[in-house]
Motif scaffolding. Structure first.
Motif, PDB file in Angstrom:
ATOM      1  N   TYR A  95       0.838  -1.208   0.000  1.00  0.00           N
ATOM      2  CA  TYR A  95       0.000   0.000   0.000  1.00  0.00           C
ATOM      3  C   TYR A  95       0.872   1.257   0.000  1.00  0.00           C
ATOM      4  CZ  TYR A  95      -3.429   3.480   1.464  1.00  0.00           C
ATOM      5  OH  TYR A  95      -4.223   4.585   1.533  1.00  0.00           O
ATOM      6  N   ASP A 117      -7.323   1.304  -3.945  1.00  0.00           N
ATOM      7  CA  ASP A 117      -8.347   0.269  -4.072  1.00  0.00           C
ATOM      8  C   ASP A 117      -8.738   0.070  -5.528  1.00  0.00           C
ATOM      9  OD1 ASP A 117      -8.328  -0.173  -1.420  1.00  0.00           O
ATOM     10  OD2 ASP A 117     -10.114   1.015  -0.951  1.00  0.00           O
ATOM     11  N   ILE A 120      -5.899  -1.737  -7.407  1.00  0.00           N
ATOM     12  CA  ILE A 120      -5.861  -3.159  -7.056  1.00  0.00           C
ATOM     13  C   ILE A 120      -6.980  -3.900  -7.799  1.00  0.00           C
ATOM     14  CG2 ILE A 120      -6.355  -4.763  -5.158  1.00  0.00           C
ATOM     15  CD1 ILE A 120      -3.534  -3.859  -5.011  1.00  0.00           C
ATOM     16  N   ALA A 127      -6.779  -7.462  -2.449  1.00  0.00           N
ATOM     17  CA  ALA A 127      -6.589  -6.539  -1.329  1.00  0.00           C
ATOM     18  C   ALA A 127      -5.682  -7.156  -0.270  1.00  0.00           C
ATOM     19  CB  ALA A 127      -7.933  -6.159  -0.730  1.00  0.00           C
ATOM     20  N   LEU A 130      -2.036  -5.908   0.052  1.00  0.00           N
ATOM     21  CA  LEU A 130      -1.698  -4.523   0.413  1.00  0.00           C
ATOM     22  C   LEU A 130      -0.790  -4.401   1.623  1.00  0.00           C
ATOM     23  CD1 LEU A 130      -5.019  -2.621  -0.282  1.00  0.00           C
ATOM     24  CD2 LEU A 130      -2.870  -2.505  -1.530  1.00  0.00           C
TER      25      LEU A 130
END
Lengths: 321, 247
Positions: A95, A117, A120, A127, A130
């Motif tokens: 992230y 988001d 991704i 997710a 991340l």
């Protein structure tokens, strides 16, 4: 107006000329592949665009504005940059790695989260990746994160220096397909450096062929086929270039355009499943393997279609239009 | 071993060493009494300074120069990294290696004529002794950051300071910490030498003990120093763990 205009660019290292009067225009939303032998100056050219390398003379303009008008750091924050080494920051998780440029641009946290988001979602990652650190990622996953990081601030221009060069062939193909899908949606202006002819054929809207710091030819992949007799083009792309070119065309996208009779004598004919990624190259390989005049292709709807070599020729013609 | 398990072990070790240290410092009079039962004819040394004062002096003499050296070396290392040439950097690395082979006793002896007797010459010697390894490791650590990482950082539009603080220093820290670890441990033990030039600290009972052939006196200075050095070492075990976790 071209998104990137490069005019008469020169750059030498000592007495060695890396770029020798190079000019090229890249249109907005175009995926331009720079290809050529090692040392032809393709990476140097890429680095001149975001001023990682200072050119000796000549000019580069982004959307009409010379790159030298910008402060170096601000210019680079507005251009996506993606390299073969990936260069993910090992001390940050995925992230935070993707968030680097948005943070440099002082985006609010909510906007960064939203953007990450979204990225991704359009990539091949989940997710769950991340909060991982780069050393917990496979080579292919790291490369995907590298591409997402370059796209993070939604820059109009993307520079990619052999981004899939260090990945194994199977993964590379998946990454290329994923990237092509993303590019169709995002329509970035991309300059993509590679020395892999197949990669260039698959990805390029146009291919710029370079030699010794000069532009030899710039054309769509199918356009270069007609110019194989020209000295350097034929040498570099190879006589099997037309064969490789077949890899660019997905059978599914061409539609079977009424070619090939349905059904026909079944018997011992080779039967191929029509998968989404099936290209004309796969079809031709099937024909060679079949040692016969035709193969049977089963469409997703379950129909059998008989395809012979003349059908491939017909499909090619359709693709070139 | 899973990371959490290792982290736990490190804390157990730290606490055990700290507990032993506190027991020894505050329970020394009981050890002394016990020892007296077996060795009745001990030389009568008049205790002038309380044990905890000696420990405190020792900590100041060892830690202050080391932390000062960290500040100076880290700053100098960063400046060298950003503005220095390859030659000056390799000079710093060689100087660091040479500096480590220089005996600290010699530095203490050499600084007495300038600074006189007391804590100062000892602290100066320890400072000089710590600067070089930390500087060397700072320069090496910053230079060892993978080229792809720095190129990506630059290509994404970080300026030199952002690269230094957001990327290079965090990645160089484990190497810098290794230098700091060596410097700190050596300084905790080398600070005992200060007693020979009139400095305070745990060197005092050691020197007195040697002069009077009193083993217990020597132990009184040695044991806390040993435990302090072990504790300092265990404080850095976490820094290594972090490195292996983050690749």
């Amino acid at each position: 107006m071209a998104m990137i205009s490069i005019e008469n660019l020169h750059k030498s290292y000592g007495s060695q000329a890396a770029l020798d009067g190079f000019s090229l225009e890249v249109e907005e939303g175009e995926l331009m592949v720079l290809i050529g032998p090692s040392g032809c100056g393709k990476s140097t050219l890429l680095k001149c665009v975001n001023r990682m390398v200072a050119s000796d003379s000549g000019s580069i303009a982004l959307a009409g504005r010379p790159v030298t008008d910008y402060k170096e750091e601000l210019l680079r924050r507005g251009i996506g940059y993606c390299i073969q080494e990936v260069g993910l920051f090992p001390h940050l998780d995925v992230y935070e790695n993707i968030a680097v440029v948005p943070r440099l641009l002082r985006w609010p946290e909510g906007r960064i989260r939203e953007r990450v988001d979204r990225l991704i979602a359009i990539s091949g990652l989940s997710a769950g990746h991340l909060r991982k650190h780069p050393r917990q990622l496979s080579g292919g996953e790291a490369q995907r994160v590298g591409v997402l990081r370059a796209l993070a601030s939604d820059p109009p221009v993307l520079l990619m220096d052999e981004p899939f060069g260090a990945v194994d062939p199977l993964n590379r193909h998946t990454l290329q397909a994923e990237f092509l899908k993303m590019q169709k949606e995002l329509k970035k202006t991309v300059v993509f450096v590679t020395h892999d002819v197949d990669e260039a054929i698959l990805l390029a809207d146009r291919i710029a062929l370079m030699e010794k710091g000069r532009l030899v030819a710039v054309d769509a992949p199918q356009g270069l086929e007609a110019r194989l007799d020209e000295a350097f083009i034929g040498d570099f792309l190879g006589s099997e270039y037309p064969l490789r070119l077949l890899g660019r065309y997905a059978v599914k996208e061409l539609g079977l355009c009424g070619n090939g009779a349905e059904g026909g004598p079944e018997g011992d004919a080779l039967r191929l499943e029509m998968e989404p990624g099936m290209t004309l190259k796969d079809l031709l390989s099937g024909l060679i393997r079949a040692e016969g005049d035709y193969v049977l292709v089963t469409t997703p709807e379950g129909r059998d279609i008989r395809l012979s070599f003349s059908d491939i020729k017909c499909l090619m013609k359709g693709a070139r239009r | 071993m899973p990371y959490e398990g290792r982290e736990k072990m490190i804390w157990v070790r730290r606490s055990a060493i700290a507990a032993l240290f506190i027991l020894f410092v505050f329970g020394f009079k009981y050890i002394e009494a016990l020892y007296g039962l077996f060795v009745p004819q001990r030389p009568a040394i008049v205790e002038r300074t309380a044990m905890y004062v000696l420990v405190w002096q020792h900590l100041v003499i060892a830690l202050v120069p080391t932390l000062a050296a960290l500040a100076v070396s880290a700053t100098a290392g960063c400046l060298l990294h950003v503005y220095g040439s390859e030659e000056t950097k390799s000079l710093a690395v060689s100087l660091g290696s040479i500096g480590e082979t220089f005996p600290s006793v010699a530095i203490i002896a050499l600084s007495v004529p300038v600074l006189g007797y007391g804590n100062l010459p000892c602290m100066l010697a320890l400072f000089v002794y710590a600067v070089l390894p930390i500087l060397r490791n700072t320069v090496t650590g910053l230079a060892e950051v993978p080229r792809g990482v720095t190129e990506a950082a630059k290509g994404m539009g970080m300026d030199k300071l952002q690269m230094l603080f957001k990327v290079e220093l965090p990645l160089a820290w484990p190497v810098m910490a290794a230098g700091l670890r060596v410097a700190l441990i050596i300084n905790i033990s080398a600070a005992t030498l200060g007693a020979t030039v009139g400095a305070g600290g745990l060197g005092i009972p050691i020197v007195a003990g040697i002069r009077t052939y009193d083993t217990l006196m020597v132990m009184k200075g040695t044991m806390p120093v040993l435990l302090m050095a072990l504790f300092a070492d265990s404080m850095f075990a976490g820094a290594d763990g972090k490195r292996s976790r983050n690749g």
